[in-house]
Design a protein around this motif. Sequence first.
Motif, PDB file in Angstrom:
ATOM      1  N   PHE A 237      13.950   1.345  10.224  1.00 34.19           N
ATOM      2  CA  PHE A 237      13.683   1.765   8.942  1.00 34.19           C
ATOM      3  C   PHE A 237      13.492   0.535   7.975  1.00 34.19           C
ATOM      4  N   GLU A 238      13.351  -0.680   8.519  1.00 32.05           N
ATOM      5  CA  GLU A 238      13.399  -1.782   7.534  1.00 32.05           C
ATOM      6  C   GLU A 238      12.059  -1.829   6.782  1.00 32.05           C
ATOM      7  N   GLN A 239      11.055  -1.207   7.036  1.00 35.79           N
ATOM      8  CA  GLN A 239       9.821  -1.148   6.368  1.00 35.79           C
ATOM      9  C   GLN A 239       9.594   0.127   5.481  1.00 35.79           C
ATOM     10  N   CYS A 240      10.592   1.135   5.458  1.00 31.52           N
ATOM     11  CA  CYS A 240      10.563   2.274   4.793  1.00 31.52           C
ATOM     12  C   CYS A 240      10.281   1.960   3.357  1.00 31.52           C
ATOM     13  N   SER A 241       9.749   2.738   2.562  1.00 32.15           N
ATOM     14  CA  SER A 241       9.775   2.655   1.056  1.00 32.15           C
ATOM     15  C   SER A 241      10.897   3.425   0.358  1.00 32.15           C
ATOM     16  N   ASP A 242      11.200   3.374  -0.717  1.00 37.75           N
ATOM     17  CA  ASP A 242      12.458   3.996  -1.555  1.00 37.75           C
ATOM     18  C   ASP A 242      12.271   5.478  -1.412  1.00 37.75           C
ATOM     19  N   ALA A 243      10.954   5.964  -1.461  1.00 35.60           N
ATOM     20  CA  ALA A 243      10.747   7.341  -1.476  1.00 35.60           C
ATOM     21  C   ALA A 243      11.145   8.035   0.165  1.00 35.60           C
ATOM     22  N   GLU A 244      10.533   7.172   1.080  1.00 38.31           N
ATOM     23  CA  GLU A 244      11.052   7.654   2.549  1.00 38.31           C
ATOM     24  C   GLU A 244      12.451   7.533   2.690  1.00 38.31           C
ATOM     25  N   LEU A 245      13.058   6.373   2.195  1.00 40.43           N
ATOM     26  CA  LEU A 245      14.577   6.174   2.361  1.00 40.43           C
ATOM     27  C   LEU A 245      15.273   7.417   1.724  1.00 40.43           C
TER      28      LEU A 245
ATOM     29  N   LEU B 286      28.112  -1.585   1.109  1.00 41.57           N
ATOM     30  CA  LEU B 286      26.764  -1.467   0.869  1.00 41.57           C
ATOM     31  C   LEU B 286      26.215  -0.043   0.440  1.00 41.57           C
ATOM     32  N   ALA B 287      25.340   0.152  -0.190  1.00 45.80           N
ATOM     33  CA  ALA B 287      24.483   1.454  -0.286  1.00 45.80           C
ATOM     34  C   ALA B 287      24.101   1.728   1.145  1.00 45.80           C
ATOM     35  N   LEU B 288      23.934   3.262   1.148  1.00 47.47           N
ATOM     36  CA  LEU B 288      23.365   3.801   2.238  1.00 47.47           C
ATOM     37  C   LEU B 288      22.024   3.067   2.575  1.00 47.47           C
ATOM     38  N   ARG B 289      21.317   3.191   1.500  1.00 47.79           N
ATOM     39  CA  ARG B 289      19.817   2.554   1.623  1.00 47.79           C
ATOM     40  C   ARG B 289      19.791   0.998   2.282  1.00 47.79           C
ATOM     41  N   ASP B 290      20.694   0.288   1.718  1.00 45.65           N
ATOM     42  CA  ASP B 290      20.625  -1.290   2.286  1.00 45.65           C
ATOM     43  C   ASP B 290      21.294  -1.119   3.707  1.00 45.65           C
ATOM     44  N   LEU B 291      21.898  -0.289   4.076  1.00 38.52           N
ATOM     45  CA  LEU B 291      22.592  -0.334   5.438  1.00 38.52           C
ATOM     46  C   LEU B 291      21.578   0.207   6.335  1.00 38.52           C
ATOM     47  N   LEU B 292      20.421   1.200   6.158  1.00 39.90           N
ATOM     48  CA  LEU B 292      19.435   1.646   6.828  1.00 39.90           C
ATOM     49  C   LEU B 292      18.320   0.535   7.124  1.00 39.90           C
ATOM     50  N   ARG B 293      18.264  -0.221   5.809  1.00 39.51           N
ATOM     51  CA  ARG B 293      17.262  -1.138   5.993  1.00 39.51           C
ATOM     52  C   ARG B 293      17.443  -2.311   6.937  1.00 39.51           C
ATOM     53  N   ARG B 294      18.754  -2.302   7.342  1.00 42.41           N
ATOM     54  CA  ARG B 294      19.201  -3.278   8.475  1.00 42.41           C
ATOM     55  C   ARG B 294      18.816  -2.901   9.636  1.00 42.41           C
TER      56      ARG B 294
END
Length: 489
Positions: free
Chosen positions: A341-349, A329-337
């Motif tokens: 950080f699940e409510q973070c926007s793409d810019a915050e990620l 998985l992309a790091l973005r998807d792992l962080l959203r788990r």
Amino acid sequence: MNWLLTQLQSMISALGKLFASPMFEIGNNRYSLSQLGSLVLIIIAVFWVSRGLSNWFKRGVLVRMGLDRGTREVIAAFIRYLFTLIGFLIVLQTAGVNLSSLTLIAGVVGIGLGFGLQNLASNFISGLTLLVEQPIRVGDFIEVNDLLGTVENISIRSTTVRTLDGVFVIVPNVKFVESNVVNWSYRDPRCRLHIPVGVAYGSDTLLVSEALLEAARKNQRVLSDPPPRVWFRSFGDSALVFELLVWINQPTESEPIKSSLNFQIERELRIRNVQVPFPQRDLHIRNLDEVLPLFHPNGHTGDPDSRKPLPEMAVAEPQKAAPKPPSNLALRDLLRRISYFEQCSDAELLQLIEYGYRQLFPADQVVCQEDTPGDSFYLILKGSVEIFSKRVEQYIATLNEGEFFGEMSLLLGISRSATVRTLEDTILFVIERNDLQRLLENHRGLADQIAQKLMERQQTLREMGILSEFSEETPLLKIRRRLQTLFGI
């Protein structure tokens, strides 16, 4: 035969009288050719001795004083010129030359230098300026007028620069005074490299940023502080233009570092299936019905009925892609788990990805050892780890996805209090000490949870006798003050 010897002796005697007879008058003294010749030889010897003394002083005394190469070269140059001037004056005084009588000659020579030797005079003054002000020194890596190289020698008239190809270039000193000079070694050798990268339109920008940052962090010659950054530069004609910015402290190795980064970037993009496009142009045909008959295989040029219809082809229904395993998985998807950080926007990620990087640890691998310095904070993205103490031979805890460790060593300024080992294949989000401050500034909720968890873990370790050196008066408020002191939050 005797007549020949007699003639030879007479010629030698005449030449001796010619060289011995006074022919030049300087001030109130008259000098012969032999005296002038001896004076010239003595002056040459003075130059030679001055050079030898300055080299001995540079390689002996100055090296033992621990001075850097550039400072040694400057001091040695001044010593050489000082000894030469003193020796020159002593020789002239010993020869009986009245130095006051040379004033007129010096004035005439000065006028000649001013009009006839302007370039030589300007280079001479520029050389003195370089030696006194030291904007560049021997050993510096510089760039002047598209010339990039290392300064090997600075003399009164010119400076020798060795390029990256090993070519020695003699540059007049006036170029360093009148032109803009980039000194990559001045004060701080750290410099930033800009690596442009173009990717296809439609690419995931967060995925591209992760790939570029991962390539930078895998290069050992790239500094972690200041950390690498990714800029989205522009929408190009054929690609989305990104730029990777990294810091290095070896400016002479900038080109090899760029090359290795490009190799690593290509690999990271290929792993993530991010395409690097070719330059392309879109062609729009307005009169398509008139152009198609020209390319018909049967040669018909106008009758639409003569064109045979294409056979029908079965179209398979698109299959749903199989879900990717967590390690892919992309790091973005792992962080959203993670709940933080699940409510973070793409810019915050994107900012979060710049703070740290993911690292895969196989099962039963030690992440950090007890009693070693701590310089990283770990967040578990997937998997689990076991924390235990070898010193007291006791199990402490098991941490799972969404939990963190490593904060105690960073916040309390102590060595690792326990050993951490993976229980299964585990993905960790690693944050270096310098990036932890920015993370906690932007995520105050995480900072509060870290402070709360740190207090609980500290209490547990004290009860086990691992942190006996800390008193019982370390409440949550003191932990928060520690965060304020270290990170200003």
